[in-house]
Design a protein around this motif. Sequence first.
Motif, short mmCIF file in Angstrom:
data_model
loop_
_atom_site.label_atom_id
_atom_site.label_comp_id
_atom_site.label_asym_id
_atom_site.label_seq_id
_atom_site.Cartn_x
_atom_site.Cartn_y
_atom_site.Cartn_z
N UNK A 40 14.66 -1.05 4.53
CA UNK A 40 13.61 -0.03 4.51
C UNK A 40 13.43 0.54 3.10
N UNK A 41 14.52 0.73 2.37
CA UNK A 41 14.42 1.20 0.98
C UNK A 41 13.76 0.15 0.10
N UNK A 42 14.08 -1.12 0.32
CA UNK A 42 13.48 -2.20 -0.46
C UNK A 42 11.99 -2.34 -0.13
N UNK A 43 11.60 -2.03 1.11
CA UNK A 43 10.20 -2.17 1.51
C UNK A 43 9.29 -1.18 0.78
N UNK A 44 9.87 -0.14 0.20
CA UNK A 44 9.06 0.79 -0.60
C UNK A 44 8.43 0.09 -1.80
N UNK A 45 9.06 -0.97 -2.29
CA UNK A 45 8.54 -1.66 -3.46
C UNK A 45 7.96 -3.03 -3.14
N UNK A 46 8.40 -3.66 -2.05
CA UNK A 46 7.93 -5.02 -1.75
C UNK A 46 8.03 -5.31 -0.26
N UNK A 47 6.93 -5.74 0.34
CA UNK A 47 6.91 -6.11 1.76
C UNK A 47 6.56 -7.58 1.96
#
Length: 148
Positions: free
Chosen positions: A107-114
């Motif tokens: 979820x933290x990584x999805x802030x920058x890349x999905x």
Amino acid sequence: MKKILGLVLLMLILISATKFASPKPEAMHSIEGTWELYSFYSYDGQDISDTIEKSEGYRQVKMYSKGKIMWTRYVPDNPNGRFGYGSYKITENSLTEVIEYGDDFMMKALDTMRNFTFELILKENTFSQITLDEEGHRTSSENYRRID
């Protein structure tokens, strides 16, 4: 009567000719199913430069079904595990995964890349998702075997 017989013979010839003249296109293998990671490759830009086997106890499984993907990973040194869920699309040589949600780290990584797009090498019972750099050179891959 001769005209009808001649017409029927002509129709049979035309039907059989179209059957031979129109071969069906080769079907692309399906990625639908359950897959387990078995190794990683490192690339020198195009060719495989190293093969890395997964470590003892490491498991990563992906499931593809009706346009949806779910993956999970277990690493023995990390008791929390990892997972993600989203949608996917494949073409003849690409795989795009759009992750909607997952574990806290995801979820933290999805802030920058999905959106994750890979070069895809898909065979009947194996596939490789190859990561490309900004210039389109191969850098690494995850390699999977079908388990269902």
